[in-house]
Write an enzyme that holds these catalytic residues in place. Structure first.
Site, PDB file in Angstrom:
ATOM      1  N   GLY A  90      29.983 -51.297 -12.122  1.00 26.00           N
ATOM      2  CA  GLY A  90      29.039 -52.234 -11.535  1.00 26.00           C
ATOM      3  C   GLY A  90      27.717 -51.541 -11.276  1.00 26.00           C
ATOM      4  N   GLN A 107      19.718 -49.871  -7.112  1.00 22.48           N
ATOM      5  CA  GLN A 107      20.011 -48.622  -7.831  1.00 22.48           C
ATOM      6  C   GLN A 107      19.054 -48.372  -8.993  1.00 22.48           C
ATOM      7  OE1 GLN A 107      24.477 -49.545  -8.221  1.00 22.48           O
ATOM      8  NE2 GLN A 107      24.395 -47.319  -8.038  1.00 22.48           N
ATOM      9  N   CYS A 148      29.905 -43.466  -7.266  1.00 26.34           N
ATOM     10  CA  CYS A 148      28.705 -44.291  -7.383  1.00 26.34           C
ATOM     11  C   CYS A 148      27.707 -43.582  -8.287  1.00 26.34           C
ATOM     12  CB  CYS A 148      28.109 -44.494  -5.990  1.00 26.34           C
ATOM     13  SG  CYS A 148      26.616 -45.492  -5.968  1.00 26.34           S
ATOM     14  N   LEU A 149      27.078 -44.329  -9.182  1.00 25.34           N
ATOM     15  CA  LEU A 149      26.076 -43.745 -10.082  1.00 25.34           C
ATOM     16  C   LEU A 149      24.903 -43.157  -9.298  1.00 25.34           C
ATOM     17  CD1 LEU A 149      25.921 -46.476 -12.892  1.00 25.34           C
ATOM     18  CD2 LEU A 149      27.054 -44.248 -13.015  1.00 25.34           C
ATOM     19  N   HIS A 181      31.678 -53.040  -3.179  1.00 28.54           N
ATOM     20  CA  HIS A 181      30.824 -51.845  -3.272  1.00 28.54           C
ATOM     21  C   HIS A 181      29.380 -52.251  -3.605  1.00 28.54           C
ATOM     22  CE1 HIS A 181      30.094 -47.549  -4.777  1.00 28.54           C
ATOM     23  NE2 HIS A 181      29.067 -48.215  -5.280  1.00 28.54           N
ATOM     24  N   GLU A 182      29.225 -53.174  -4.561  1.00 22.59           N
ATOM     25  CA  GLU A 182      27.871 -53.544  -5.004  1.00 22.59           C
ATOM     26  C   GLU A 182      27.135 -54.377  -3.957  1.00 22.59           C
ATOM     27  OE1 GLU A 182      26.891 -51.854  -7.358  1.00 22.59           O
ATOM     28  OE2 GLU A 182      28.805 -51.295  -8.236  1.00 22.59           O
ATOM     29  N   HIS A 184      25.508 -52.230  -1.520  1.00 26.74           N
ATOM     30  CA  HIS A 184      24.213 -51.699  -1.984  1.00 26.74           C
ATOM     31  C   HIS A 184      23.073 -52.635  -1.593  1.00 26.74           C
ATOM     32  CE1 HIS A 184      24.931 -48.052  -4.233  1.00 26.74           C
ATOM     33  NE2 HIS A 184      25.877 -48.595  -4.975  1.00 26.74           N
TER      34      HIS A 184
END
Ligand code: CO
Length: 157
Positions: free
Chosen positions: A46, A51, A94-95, A136-137, A140
């Site tokens: 995702g 991000q 996480c990226l 998770h997203e 963000h």
């Protein structure tokens, strides 16, 4: 187009609450496409707009349909309508925080309401990895990183 990923636990772009999207136009659809391309290029499950430096409430997911099949989806202004009482603790990464993982407790299933890339309202019930990913997203979009919730934070092998 592959977008640049914002990184760092104290990065102010990753730490602010993002604003709701009000207009879905051609330019916006192009941005969604770039988000999907970036997620796939970076092997992410995702990706949230902050991000890639955009503080708007947009998420893309690579949904797991079955063992072999994945499907990308864009979720605009997503909200969790309902979630299971049951929770699951599992590893997350996480990226935007490369090289670390940690265990995060998440709802086992989540019902999410959102606008799709055409502005139509949709409701999806997600479970397993997909439920974990949307939680998770959405974090963000509220400036929350998984390390805020994680236990057993460690280096990714
Ligand atoms: Co993340």
């Amino acid at each position: 187009m592959i977008l640049k990923i914002e990184t760092g636990e104290q990065n102010p772009i990753l730490r602010q609450k993002s604003a709701a999207v009000s207009k879905i136009d051609k330019k916006f659809k192009k941005f969604l496409k770039a988000m999907v391309e970036t997620m796939l290029a970076k092997d992410g499950v995702g990706l949230a707009a902050p991000q890639v430096g955009v503080n708007e409430r947009i998420v893309v997911l690579n949904l797991r349909i079955d063992k072999k099949k994945w499907q990308t989806i864009a979720l605009v202004n997503p909200i969790i309508l309902d979630a299971s009482v049951a929770t699951i603790c599992d590893d997350e990464g996480c990226l935007s925080l490369p090289g670390i993982v940690g265990e995060v407790e998440r709802f086992a299933t989540a019902t999410v309401k959102f606008l799709d890339e055409n502005g139509a309202t949709r409701i999806l019930e997600l479970e397993g990895l997909n439920a974990r990913a949307i939680q998770h997203e959405i974090d963000h979009l509220d400036g929350v990183l998984f390390t805020d919730r994680a236990t057993k934070i460690r280096k990714d092998k």
